[in-house]
Every structure is written in C-alpha cells, then in structure tokens.
Scaffold this active site. Structure first.
Site, PDB file in Angstrom:
ATOM      1  CD  GLU A  87      -5.679  -0.334   2.315  1.00  0.00           C
ATOM      2  OE1 GLU A  87      -6.220  -0.481   1.377  1.00  0.00           O
ATOM      3  OE2 GLU A  87      -5.422  -1.341   3.200  1.00  0.00           O
TER       4      GLU A  87
ATOM      5  CB  SER B  26      -9.512  -2.661   3.515  1.00  0.00           C
ATOM      6  OG  SER B  26      -9.712  -3.898   2.838  1.00  0.00           O
TER       7      SER B  26
ATOM      8  NE  ARG C   7      -3.522  -2.538   0.219  1.00  0.00           N
ATOM      9  CZ  ARG C   7      -3.248  -3.482  -0.473  1.00  0.00           C
ATOM     10  NH1 ARG C   7      -2.247  -3.720  -0.995  1.00  0.00           N
ATOM     11  NH2 ARG C   7      -4.116  -4.888  -0.476  1.00  0.00           N
TER      12      ARG C   7
END
Length: 300
Positions: free
Chosen positions: A293, A223, A172
């Site tokens: 995130e 998410s 990420r």
C-alpha cells in the site's frame, strides 16, 4: 546542471527552492535519501510552467505533503519534489475547502468545530489532505471518496477543477495514481450537519482505538500492505509468525502485524528485505499475494 533551468525558473516565480532535500526528514518512516530539488510555490499559477519545464527537460517530479505513506529509496529521488500548499480549511455552509498540504487532522477538527459530520473516520490518519485523496485514504468503514466532491489541481497544461466523478476513486486508488502528472492544490468535501460534541466524541473514540491497536510510538508509513480480497493483511502476517520479525532496523510491529516500523536506524533496504520475507511467507502459507500500500519512491 540538469536542474539549473528549473531552479532558475522557480526562483524567478517567487518559489522557495531547496537543493538535496533529505526526504528522511519529511516522511513519517524517517527513511531514505535526498531529493535533488524541492520547490514550494506561493502562487499556484506559477506551477504549470514549472511542471511543463520538468516534462520538457525529462525531470521526474512528485508531490509531497506530510510524507506519511512514502518509502523512499536509500539513493533518494533523482528529481524534483513539489510541496503541496498549506493553509486553514474554509467552511462554506455544508462544504469545506482545504489546501492539499494541510494535515487531515486539521480538516477533521475544522469540520467538528463547524458542526459537520462525515470525516470522523479520518481523525488520526497521519497524512495531508492531498495525499489522502491521492490514495483515497480510509479507516473504520469510511474513506475520502464518501465525502469529496471536487479538487483543484495543477499540471503542465494549467490549473483546473476536477469533479469527484472524474477521479476514479476506489479502494486505495484514484486517477491521480494512474497519471502521476498532477499536483493536488485543494480538496472540497461535503458533509452533514450534526452536534459538534457528538462529532468530537466519535473522533476521540476512533483515536482511542488507534492508540490502543497501532504502534503510533514508532516511525512507520501506516498500514504497509493493502487488504487482500476476503482477508486482513495483518491477520495473515501474524498467523505466519511474522510479528516481531526484524531486518536491520525494520520490524513487523508486535502490536499490529499490518505495520512495518522503524525501530531505529532502518534503511530502505531493510524495509524492502523485510517486505519480501513477509510476502514469501504469506504466499507459501495461504496462497495470497500481498500488495504494497505504501508508495515507493526512487530505485529499489
């Protein structure tokens, strides 16, 4: 007054310009205030001068594709958003070149139709190609860094090609998140020949698993937390009794605890308050610090 020079220059360059763009209508969370100015450039060559003007004028700016991984402040974004270009993917033997604003799902379908495998994991990720590269999006043991070879980008100094080796791609993460001064224009992926029917079957299986396990029926940013080393964020959150926990219109999904959803009328303040409570419970119970995130835009 602050944006007059940028607006004038953008219009002179043939760009579409919108004032006070409601970002809640351009993000998958459906949360947040307005951006002071939005620019959509038809010609990539016009972008460096506009980005240079932002830098010289002290105007913050951000790229915007499909807004699928963004949480925008209720106060909005006191800056300019630049829409990533959209268009059909172009297949060149085992490579596909795709405009950054094109949905990942379209790129996956183009790969399937061309009999090219390697992007099945991305089918159903609700973002644009450029945003996917920005955060090195992934799922089901795959990530874009597995297939990306290059990207064409614009910054205040010009338009250039960046090789994958220069992108510092990790979990990420990409170099574009570090500098935040670059607009991704197109992405090139290299794939492996395979039977289109077999590729399509794998794509549909991943999509079936998403529908079964994820709250796709509600607005969200996917998410919400990164996966902590040695753990799964959703499992930790569920074990802390946070499934169904709600603040205002924001809720930890009862279907998948790794998702924060907008049950209706959620504000950014609702989401952030819910985030703080979830982080507190996980920290106190397991000693694990959850990291967001989702990219936050504006003032908290």
């Amino acid at each position: 007054m602050r944006y007059r020079a940028l607006e004038t220059a953008a219009r002179a360059a043939g760009c579409e310009v919108t004032r006070d763009l409601p970002l809640s209508e351009h993000t998958s969370f459906h949360v947040g205030g307005a951006a002071a100015l939005a620019v959509s450039a038809r010609d990539a060559e016009a972008l460096p001068a506009l980005l240079r003007l932002c830098r010289e004028s002290g105007i913050p700016w951000m790229p915007l594709g499909r807004g699928s991984n963004l949480l925008v402040s209720d106060r909005g974004f006191d800056g300019a958003v630049f829409f990533a270009p959209v268009g059909p993917p172009v297949v060149c033997e085992n490579e596909i070149i795709c405009p950054a604003g094109t949905p990942l799902k379209e790129l996956c379908r183009a790969a399937r139709d061309a009999g090219l495998s390697g992007l099945e994991f991305a089918y159903g990720i609700p973002g644009a190609v450029g945003g996917g590269l920005f955060m090195n999006a992934g799922a089901y043991d795959g990530q874009l860094s597995d297939v990306v070879t290059a990207a064409v980008v614009a910054d205040a100094d010009g338009v250039r090609t960046v090789a994958a080796e220069e992108m510092n791609l990790g979990y990420r993460h990409s170099v574009f998140m570090e500098t935040r001064d670059t607009l991704i224009l197109s992405v090139t992926v290299r794939l492996t020949p395979d039977d289109p029917a077999a590729i399509g079957a794998r794509m549909e299986e991943f999509m079936r698993r998403r529908r079964e396990k994820q709250p796709l029926e509600f607005p969200s940013a996917g998410s919400y937390f990164k996966r902590p080393a040695g753990h799964f964020a959703g499992a930790l959150i569920e074990q802390c009794g946070c499934k169904g926990l709600r603040v205002g219109g924001a809720e930890v999904s009862e279907k998948h605890a790794g998702f924060v959803i907008n049950r209706g009328g959620a504000t950014c303040c609702d989401v952030l308050a819910l985030e703080r409570e979830v982080r507190r419970r996980v920290q106190e119970t397991f000693g694990v610090t959850l990291e967001r995130e989702v990219q936050f835009i504006g003032e908290e």
